[in-house]
Design an enzyme around this catalytic site. Structure first.
Site: not given
Ligand code: DGL
Length: 282
Positions: A13-14, A45, A76, A155, A191
């Site tokens: 994933d990012s 992303y 993702c 994040e 996420h």
């Protein structure tokens, strides 16, 4: 040479999002090793152009293939909505993205046929979930909303259930879905399950939340079982995490989220030198 069955499952994933799939994989398949790559140096992303997302995804996959994985999971929504199917079909190992598995779960869960989708700008623009849902059920009414602030909030660790900032942002983004009276909401970015308690509070108990990380882990387990690629030697599964930026914040945040399912070290790597075509000749 390591037998195919004994190789790890590769997940990428990012950033932190794919951990929602890892947690479920570790719970479902405790005998499997997992190699996770979070491209934390290039996250997010979902606000980038399609060509950039594809290049990043191919480099991420090239890294996982170098780790001799037996299966690649693009955990993702953005990559799954963007990566050409011809590319994933040409990989030397099995592959799944999140869209198909998640759409199947949503089509099953809805009673009214009114389904909401939230995702990154790239995922919503691609209409990937809409196409998958319409192929499964022609009677669905879909309301889609892009939520660009959710990934940076997660994040940065703004995912505790009583986080006021994330709640306010969620209230704003979810308005059109409340208005459309959806009974099922697809968390189309991996996420988002990290903030599921906040989303559930805003939407209310009558709305089923579909977790793309969890659904894709379930699909992956089924695909590996079908292909007879699950370990059967009593091995205790490990998890190894790789990131493309500082390891400290990832280790802390992933530890909070994964808890007992964490189980491995975090190492920093660089993916910039990996081939932009994923090293796959098509
Ligand atoms: N977890 C990714 C997804 O599912 C987030 C993409 C991003 O980095 O914006 O779409």
């Amino acid at each position: 040479m390591t037998a195919m069955r004994e190789r790890p499952i590769g997940v990428f994933d990012s950033g932190l999002g794919g951990l929602t799939a890892v947690r479920e994989l570790r719970r479902l398949l405790p005998h499997e090793d997992i190699v996770y790559f979070g491209d934390t140096g290039r996250v997010p992303y979902g606000t980038r152009g399609v060509d950039t997302i594809i290049r990043y995804a191919k480099q991420d996959i090239a890294f996982l293939l170098e780790q001799k994985v037996k299966f690649v999971m693009a955990a993702c929504g953005t990559v799954s909505s963007t990566l050409p199917a011809e590319f994933s079909a040409a990989l030397p190992v099995g592959f799944t993205g999140v869209v198909q598995c998640t759409a199947q779960a949503a089509a099953k869960a809805t009673k009214t046929g009114r389904i909401g989708i939230i995702g990154t700008p790239a995922t919503i623009a691609s209409r990937s979930y809409e196409a998958a849902l319409r192929a499964l059920r022609s009677d669905v009414q879909i309301t889609a909303q892009s939520c660009p602030l959710f990934v940076p909030l997660v994040e940065n660790g703004y995912f505790n259930a009583d986080n006021e900032v994330t709640r306010l942002v969620a209230e704003d983004y979810l308005k059109p879905l409340q208005k459309a009276e959806v009974d099922t909401l697809i968390l189309g970015c991996t996420h988002y399950p990290l903030i599921a308690p906040i989303l559930a509070k805003v939407m209310g108990p009558q709305v089923a939340l579909i977790d793309s990380g969890r659904e894709t882990a379930l699909c992956t387990a089924a695909l590996l079982r079908e292909a007879d690629l699950l370990r059967n030697d009593g091995h205790i599964g490990t998890a190894q995490y790789f990131v493309s930026d500082s390891t400290e914040s990832f280790a802390t945040l992933s530890g909070w989220f994964l808890g007992e399912y964490a189980g491995g070290d975090v190492t920093r790597i660089s993916v910039d030198h990996y081939p932009a075509d994923g090293g796959i000749s098509q």
